[in-house]
Design an enzyme around this catalytic site. Sequence first.
Site, PDB file in Angstrom:
ATOM      1  N   ARG A 232       0.857  -1.182   0.000  1.00 41.91           N
ATOM      2  CA  ARG A 232       0.000   0.000   0.000  1.00 41.91           C
ATOM      3  C   ARG A 232       0.895   1.234   0.000  1.00 41.91           C
ATOM      4  O   ARG A 232       1.908   1.268   0.714  1.00 41.91           O
ATOM      5  CB  ARG A 232      -0.901   0.033   1.241  1.00 41.91           C
ATOM      6  CG  ARG A 232      -2.052  -0.960   1.205  1.00 41.91           C
ATOM      7  CD  ARG A 232      -3.129  -0.587   0.168  1.00 41.91           C
ATOM      8  NE  ARG A 232      -4.236  -1.518   0.165  1.00 41.91           N
ATOM      9  CZ  ARG A 232      -4.355  -2.572  -0.649  1.00 41.91           C
ATOM     10  NH1 ARG A 232      -3.395  -2.832  -1.540  1.00 41.91           N
ATOM     11  NH2 ARG A 232      -5.399  -3.357  -0.598  1.00 41.91           N
ATOM     12  N   GLU A 261      -3.901   7.007  -4.871  1.00 40.62           N
ATOM     13  CA  GLU A 261      -4.172   6.471  -6.219  1.00 40.62           C
ATOM     14  C   GLU A 261      -5.481   6.998  -6.775  1.00 40.62           C
ATOM     15  O   GLU A 261      -6.436   7.172  -6.018  1.00 40.62           O
ATOM     16  CB  GLU A 261      -4.208   4.932  -6.140  1.00 40.62           C
ATOM     17  CG  GLU A 261      -2.856   4.386  -5.768  1.00 40.62           C
ATOM     18  CD  GLU A 261      -2.870   2.888  -5.481  1.00 40.62           C
ATOM     19  OE1 GLU A 261      -3.894   2.235  -5.745  1.00 40.62           O
ATOM     20  OE2 GLU A 261      -1.865   2.384  -4.992  1.00 40.62           O
ATOM     21  N   HIS A 279      -0.905  -0.001 -10.049  1.00 43.73           N
ATOM     22  CA  HIS A 279      -1.511  -0.965  -9.113  1.00 43.73           C
ATOM     23  C   HIS A 279      -2.059  -2.192  -9.873  1.00 43.73           C
ATOM     24  O   HIS A 279      -3.269  -2.428  -9.904  1.00 43.73           O
ATOM     25  CB  HIS A 279      -2.634  -0.294  -8.295  1.00 43.73           C
ATOM     26  CG  HIS A 279      -2.977  -1.048  -7.037  1.00 43.73           C
ATOM     27  ND1 HIS A 279      -3.380  -0.437  -5.879  1.00 43.73           N
ATOM     28  CD2 HIS A 279      -2.982  -2.381  -6.771  1.00 43.73           C
ATOM     29  CE1 HIS A 279      -3.638  -1.352  -4.951  1.00 43.73           C
ATOM     30  NE2 HIS A 279      -3.400  -2.543  -5.475  1.00 43.73           N
TER      31      HIS A 279
HETATM   32  C1  8YV Z   1      -6.365  -5.019  -6.060  1.00 42.71           C
HETATM   33  C2  8YV Z   1      -5.062  -5.366  -3.875  1.00 42.71           C
HETATM   34  O1  8YV Z   1      -5.957  -3.743  -6.345  1.00 42.71           O
HETATM   35  O2  8YV Z   1      -5.671  -7.480  -3.017  1.00 42.71           O
HETATM   36  C3  8YV Z   1      -5.330  -6.337  -2.766  1.00 42.71           C
HETATM   37  O3  8YV Z   1      -5.186  -5.946  -1.594  1.00 42.71           O
HETATM   38  O4  8YV Z   1      -4.597  -4.307  -3.645  1.00 42.71           O
HETATM   39  C4  8YV Z   1      -5.309  -5.759  -5.292  1.00 42.71           C
HETATM   40  O5  8YV Z   1      -5.440  -7.089  -5.471  1.00 42.71           O
HETATM   41  C5  8YV Z   1      -7.746  -4.954  -5.526  1.00 42.71           C
HETATM   42  O6  8YV Z   1      -7.951  -5.581  -4.352  1.00 42.71           O
HETATM   43  C6  8YV Z   1      -8.749  -5.427  -6.537  1.00 42.71           C
HETATM   44  O7  8YV Z   1      -9.433  -4.408  -7.055  1.00 42.71           O
END
Ligand code: 8YV
Length: 313
Positions: A232, A261, A279
């Site tokens: 993150r 973001e 991302h």
């Molecule tokens: C994706 C993520 O950006 O799993 C996570 O924590 O950051 C990523 O897999 C998101 O969750 C799916 O839109």
Amino acid sequence: MPVPLPRLIVEALELEFRLHKLWSAPDPDALVKQVAGDVRAIATGVNILAEGVNFPVTGDFMAKFPKLEIVANLGVGYDNIDAKWAAANKIAVTNTPDVLTEETADTAFGLLLNAVRQFSAAERYLRAGKWQERAFPLTASLRGRTLGVFGMGRIGKAIARRAEGFGLNIVYHSRRKAPDVLYPYCASLLELAKACDILMVVVPGGPETRNAVNAEALEALGPDGILVNIARGTVVDEKALVAALQKGVILTAGLDVFADEPNVPQELIAMDHVVLLPHVGSASHVTRDAMARLVVDNLLAWRDGKPLLTPVS
Ligand code: 8YV
């Protein structure tokens, strides 16, 4: 459903539940008021289809739904949900671990190789026709390096496995020493940053890790140091990182995540040697489908009174 989730989820949920799509309602507040007394489940996620759609599922939001029992999240990270509030109010939270582990570890390694060997810059060089003039400059190397894994969870372990194949030394720091891991443990992030020259950030986001990678940690990483972040953006003090890159406090960085973001600081974009991805850690068809399926399966298990597949502890 407060945010637009992938079609697979929308279609599956529409077959099995009465689904209220907050994101497509002309007046979302009015819809919340209208259905608040009926809503028993929320399906959500971070960083979804529409750009910049991030919807924090706060205690205040969950409190609007007196019958709420579960929040199912698309993503292994659930810093978009106040899970402590949910637990205190007996609301279950599920996430999507495991199915994205290897994909995200692949992305982490791609970023690392790219940052150290400057493949993106080399490709831009070729496409600009500069190869005709002279060879691309020599780069740093992965050889002889030590990888510091900050967060030895599922994804951290998958990255470490890859690093073994690449002949890297491995050290790590986590909240706790991992019982099933033999790599040397560093008691603090600062100690880890001193012990390694690649710092791989794989910890969850949220208040406990906010700005953990600060100016001091970057200083400790040193002038040959490479920072890779696939966790993150909030875990890294972005201003301190920009300054460290501009002043050569560290060598370079590979970043898949950012503090705000989809807004990426112009200073980072301006630095050609820094590798930046939008991302995409888990963003393949196969992995996102598996994540979507898991969101649906958790909700079906809950509806059928069965144990949840992947509840957050
Ligand atoms: C994706 C993520 O950006 O799993 C996570 O924590 O950051 C990523 O897999 C998101 O969750 C799916 O839109």
